[in-house]
Design an enzyme around this catalytic site. Structure first.
Site, short mmCIF file in Angstrom:
data_model
loop_
_atom_site.label_atom_id
_atom_site.label_comp_id
_atom_site.label_asym_id
_atom_site.label_seq_id
_atom_site.Cartn_x
_atom_site.Cartn_y
_atom_site.Cartn_z
N ASN A 1 0.76 -1.24 -0.12
CA ASN A 1 0.04 0.07 -0.02
C ASN A 1 0.63 1.39 -0.03
O ASN A 1 1.44 1.62 0.97
CB ASN A 1 -1.04 -0.04 1.35
CG ASN A 1 -2.06 1.00 1.43
OD1 ASN A 1 -1.97 2.09 0.35
ND2 ASN A 1 -3.15 0.85 1.91
N GLY B 1 -5.93 -2.57 -0.26
CA GLY B 1 -5.40 -1.30 -0.38
C GLY B 1 -4.08 -1.18 -1.05
O GLY B 1 -3.42 -0.12 -1.06
N ASN C 1 -5.78 6.37 -1.37
CA ASN C 1 -6.81 5.97 -2.37
C ASN C 1 -7.43 4.63 -2.12
O ASN C 1 -8.08 4.00 -2.95
CB ASN C 1 -6.14 6.09 -3.92
CG ASN C 1 -5.08 4.72 -3.97
OD1 ASN C 1 -4.77 4.12 -2.82
ND2 ASN C 1 -4.14 4.89 -4.86
N ASP C 2 -7.26 4.17 -0.75
CA ASP C 2 -7.67 3.02 -0.37
C ASP C 2 -9.34 2.63 -0.56
O ASP C 2 -9.78 1.79 -1.07
CB ASP C 2 -7.54 2.56 1.16
CG ASP C 2 -6.09 2.35 1.33
OD1 ASP C 2 -5.24 2.42 0.24
OD2 ASP C 2 -5.64 2.12 2.56
N ASP D 1 -5.09 -13.54 -20.42
CA ASP D 1 -6.05 -14.26 -19.41
C ASP D 1 -7.08 -15.26 -20.14
O ASP D 1 -7.47 -14.73 -21.26
CB ASP D 1 -7.05 -13.30 -18.66
CG ASP D 1 -7.87 -14.06 -17.47
OD1 ASP D 1 -7.40 -14.76 -16.68
OD2 ASP D 1 -9.18 -13.79 -17.72
N GLU E 1 -2.69 -17.78 -21.36
CA GLU E 1 -3.06 -18.88 -20.47
C GLU E 1 -3.96 -19.78 -21.09
O GLU E 1 -5.17 -19.70 -21.28
CB GLU E 1 -3.72 -17.91 -19.34
CG GLU E 1 -4.16 -18.94 -18.25
CD GLU E 1 -5.59 -18.55 -17.21
OE1 GLU E 1 -5.25 -18.88 -16.06
OE2 GLU E 1 -6.01 -17.76 -17.73
N ASP F 1 -1.57 -0.93 -4.28
CA ASP F 1 -1.52 -0.14 -5.36
C ASP F 1 -0.16 0.05 -6.21
O ASP F 1 0.56 -0.37 -5.89
CB ASP F 1 -1.95 1.33 -5.02
CG ASP F 1 -1.46 1.74 -3.78
OD1 ASP F 1 0.05 1.66 -3.62
OD2 ASP F 1 -1.94 2.69 -2.97
#
Length: 618
Positions: free
Chosen positions: A134, A159, A139-140, A330, A359, A161
Site C-alpha cells: 500500500n 489497499g 486511495n484505499d 487471461d 493462459e 496499489d
C-alpha cells in the site's frame, strides 16, 4: 485468471450500471507512424448516430466511413492516418448541433516498433497489486467506486496499489527480477470481490484505487530505470457486469448469448479440448467459447467486427502508451479463435520483437502447443501467439516431489512432461512457473517443506523457457490449510501497516524465510547473465536413484543441475553424463561458491538441488 471463481463472486448480485451519456471517445488518441494506420474510433453519447459527423481538414488523415449500429447512442468513425500525417489534433464536428470533439495524434517513442519483449533471459515476477504493498493510503477507498477498502476480509480490497509497486522497485531489482506482471489494474467498479481485477469496467482507464493512467506509465518508466520491463495482464474474453456495455450495448450482438446468463444455463463448459477435437460438435464448441464464467462476467462476442477492432486497438494503445514489454492474456482459448489469430497478428506486425503469453490452463501439451506461433495444426489453424504457459510441467514437478520414486512416479513425471517438447515449435518461448494467483502456493503444495520448495524453484529457474515467479515465494508465503483465493493472494510482508515481518528489509523473517530469499536471489541474479539458461540447449537424463539430472549448454557455458530427493547424501556416479561433461573439468557450485574438479562422481547433499557452472569459453 482462475478456472473457477470463488463462491463469493458466484453469488455476488450485480446491478445494472448507471449510464452517463456524456461524450465518450475511445481510444482517446492515436499515434502517427503506426503500422496500424487505419483505426476505428468509438463515440458514445445519447442519440449520437443522428449526428452527421465530419472531420475538419487535416493533412494525411481521411475519414473513410461512419458505422452506425442498432443502438443510436454509438457511432464508429473509421479513419486512415497516412505517413504524411504529423503529430497534432484532429477535430470532428457536427453541422447540425455544433457538437465537436478533438482527437490527438501523438508522436511515438523513439524505436517504439523495435521494442524488445520479454524473453527466456527474463524472470517475470507476478504481483496481485492489491495484496503487495500500500503505497498511497489516500486511495484505499474512493467515493465513486462501488466497493470500499476492507482489509480484514479475504475477498475484500486490502489497499495495495501501483505506488506500492513503484516503492518496491529497488527491492525487486536486488532480488533479480527483470519483468513485472501485474494482475489487471484497470477499473473494476464491481460491488464486491473487485480486487482481483478480471471484471474490467473500463478498458482504457486504471482503477482509481490502484492509481491512474499516468502513475501506471510512471511505473513503466521507473521500472525500466531499474532494468525491469512491464507486462500487462489483458482480458479479451469477458468484462465486468457493471460496465456501461451491459445497460447500453454498442450492438445487439456485442455480448454472447444475447447478454443473458440465464441462471447458469449459458455458463461456459470449460471443455477447452473441443477447440482441437476433430469430432467435436458445434454445440459443444459454442458452449465453451460463448459461455460465461459467471453472471458478473459477461462473455464478449469477438466475432462482432467492431468489438474485435476495439480489443485490438486497446491492446496496441496500452503497449504504446505505457511502453510495455509484454502482454499476458487471461483465459486465452475462451475467446473466438479466428479473432485470436487476427489479434496476435496485428500486435506482432506492429511490434515484431514483442512477446505475448496466453493462459491455456491444461496439463496436456498437445492442447497448449496448438496455440503457439509456428505450429502446423491438423485443422490448418494459424496462430501468431509467441508464448504459452506450461501447466504440464508445473503439475509434474509438484507430483514428482510429493511422490515416492518408482518406474512411473516421482521424477519420471518431469522427464515425461519435458519429453513432450516435440509438440512445441519454440520451447525457449514457453513460460514455466511453480504456482500463480489461481492455485495454492508451491510451499503449500509441497507440504511446507523448505527443501522441496528450493528444489522446485531451482528447477523452474534453470530449465528451458521463460521463468515466472509468484510474489512472496522468496519468503515462503503459505496458504495452508485454506484453498481460498484470498489466502493464496496473501498480503506481502512489509507492504502494509501493522505487519511484524518485512520482506523488503528482512526484519522479523524466520531463518527459513531468509534462506529461501537468499536461494531465490542467487538463482535470479545468475539467470540475468547466464547465456546457457537463456538460449542453451537442454539435455536431460532419465531419473536414476532418486536423482533427476540435466544440462543447459551454450557455446560459452554449461550448467549442470542435479535434483536429489534422497534423504541422505548421495555420491552419484556421473559417467552417464560424459556427453555433456568434459573430463577433469572445473565447475563452480552456484550455492556454495566452491570450485571442484568433476571426475566420475559428484557428491549430492540430501534433499537438495545442486547447480554446477562450467565456463567453457575459458
Amino acid at each position: 485468471m482462475m478456472r473457477f471463481l470463488n463462491t463469493l463472486l458466484l453469488v455476488s448480485a450485480c446491478t445494472l450500471p448507471t449510464i452517463s451519456y456524456a461524450l465518450d471517445v475511445e481510444p482517446a488518441n492515436w499515434w502517427v507512424g503506426m503500422n496500424k494506420s487505419t483505426i476505428t474510433i468509438m463515440v458514445h453519447e445519447k442519440n449520437i448516430s443522428n449526428e452527421q459527423i465530419k472531420l475538419a481538414k487535416y493533412n494525411g488523415v481521411k475519414l473513410n466511413k461512419i458505422t452506425r449500429t442498432d443502438n443510436p447512442n454509438y457511432v464508429f468513425l473509421n479513419i486512415t492516418i497516412s505517413d504524411a500525417a504529423k503529430a497534432g489534433t484532429l477535430e470532428f464536428n457536427s453541422s447540425e448541433t455544433n457538437q465537436r470533439f478533438e482527437f490527438p495524434l501523438l508522436a511515438r517513442y523513439k524505436n517504439s516498433a523495435k521494442r524488445q519483449g520479454f524473453t527466456s533471459a527474463d524472470t517475470l515476477y507476478l504481483i496481485n497489486p492489491d495484496r503487495f504493498a500500500n503505497g498511497d493510503e489516500q486511495n484505499d477507498t474512493v467515493p465513486s467506486m462501488l466497493e470500499a477498502a476492507d482489509p480484514t476480509t479475504k475477498g475484500g480490497r486490502h489497499g495495495g496499489d501501483i505506488q506500492g509497486v513503484i516503492n518496491a522497485l529497488p527491492y525487486l531489482k536486488d532480488l533479480g527480477v527483470t519483468q513485472l506482471w501485474l494482475t489487471p489494474v484497470l477499473e473494476n467498479n464491481m460491488p464486491d470481490y473487485s480486487y482481483h481485477g478480471y471484471a474490467i469496467t473500463d478498458f482504457y482507464n486504471v482503477d482509481p484505487r490502484m492509481g491512474s493512467n499516468s502513475l501506471y506509465k510512471s511505473l513503466s518508466v521507473k521500472a525500466k530505470e531499474q532494468g525491469i520491463g512491464l507486462v500487462m495482464d489483458m482480458v479479451l474474453n469477458h468484462f465486468g457486469a457493471e460496465h456501461t456495455w451491459m445497460k447500453d450495448k454498442p450492438s445487439k450482438d456485442w455480448i454472447n448469448f444475447n447478454g443473458e446468463f440465464e441462471n447458469g444455463k449459458n455458463a461456459t463448459s470449460h471443455a477447452r479440448q473441443t477447440i482441437q477435437d476433430p469430432h467435436a460438435s458445434d454445440y459443444d464448441k459454442r458452449q465453451f467459447n460463448d459461455g460465461w464464467f459467471v453472471a458478473s462476467m459477461p462473455d464478449l462476442n469477438q466475432r462482432q467486427p467492431l468489438l474485435s477492432e476495439y480489443l485490438t486497438q486497446n491492446a496496441i494503445w496500452w503497449i504504446e502508451y505505457a511502453d510495455l514489454s509484454g502482454i499476458r492474456v487471461d483465459t486465452y482459448s475462451y475467446s473466438d479463435k479466428a479473432f485470436l489469430s487476427d489479434w496476435t497478428k496485428a500486435i506482432m506486425q506492429e511490434y515484431p520483437d514483442f512477446n505475448i503469453v496466453g493462459e491455456e490452463w491444461t496439463s496436456n501439451p498437445a492442447i497448449a502447443s496448438y496455440w503457439q506461433r509456428g505450429k502446423h495444426n491438423q485443422d490448418g489453424y494459424t496462430s501468431s501467439l509467441p508464448s504459452v504457459m506450461d501447466f504440464s510441467l508445473q503439475e509434474a514437478v509438484i507430483q514428482a516431489l510429493n511422490e515416492d520414486e518408482s518406474w512411473n512416479t516421482g521424477w519420471v513425471k518431469v522427464y515425461e512432461s519435458l519429453a513432450n517438447d516435440f509438440l512445441y515449435p519454440d520451447t525457449n518461448n514457453i513460460m514455466v512457473f511453480a504456482d500463480n494467483h489461481d492455485m495454492s502456493r508451491v510451499y503449500t503444495e509441497l507440504g511446507q517443506d523448505e527443501a522441496k520448495t528450493k528444489m522446485a524453484m531451482t528447477l523452474f529457474l534453470t530449465t528451458r523457457g521463460i521463468a515466472q515467479m509468484y510474489y512472496g515465494t522468496e519468503v515462503l508465503l503459505d496458504n495452508t490449510p485454506s484453498k481460498d483465493h484470498g489466502d493464496i493472494r496473501i498480503d506481502f510482508p512489509g507492504g502494509f501497516k501493522g505487519q511484524t515481518r518485512n520482506a523488503f528489509t528482512g526484519e522479523g523473517l524466520t531463518k527459513q524465510q531468509k534462506e529461501m530469499h537468499k536461494t531465490i536471489s542467487t538463482l535470479l541474479n545468475f539467470r540475468k547473465g547466464s547465456n546457457a539458461l537463456d538460449k542453451g540447449k537442454l539435455v536431460h537424463f532419465t531419473p536414476q536413484q532418486g536423482v533427476y539430472s540435466y544440462a543447459r549448454i551454450s557455446d560459452e557455458q554449461t550448467v549442470l543441475v542435479f535434483m536429489n530427493k534422497n534423504t541422505k547424501e548421495l555420491t552419484k556416479n556421473i559417467e552417464y553424463m560424459q556427453e555433456v561433461i568434459p573430463k577433469n573439468t572445473k565447475a563452480l557450485n552456484l550455492f556454495t561458491h566452491k570450485t571442484q574438479v568433476l571426475g566420475n562422481t559428484v557428491a549430492l547433499p540430501a534433499m537438495s538441488a545442486t547447480v554446477l557452472i562450467i565456463n567453457t569459453s575459458q
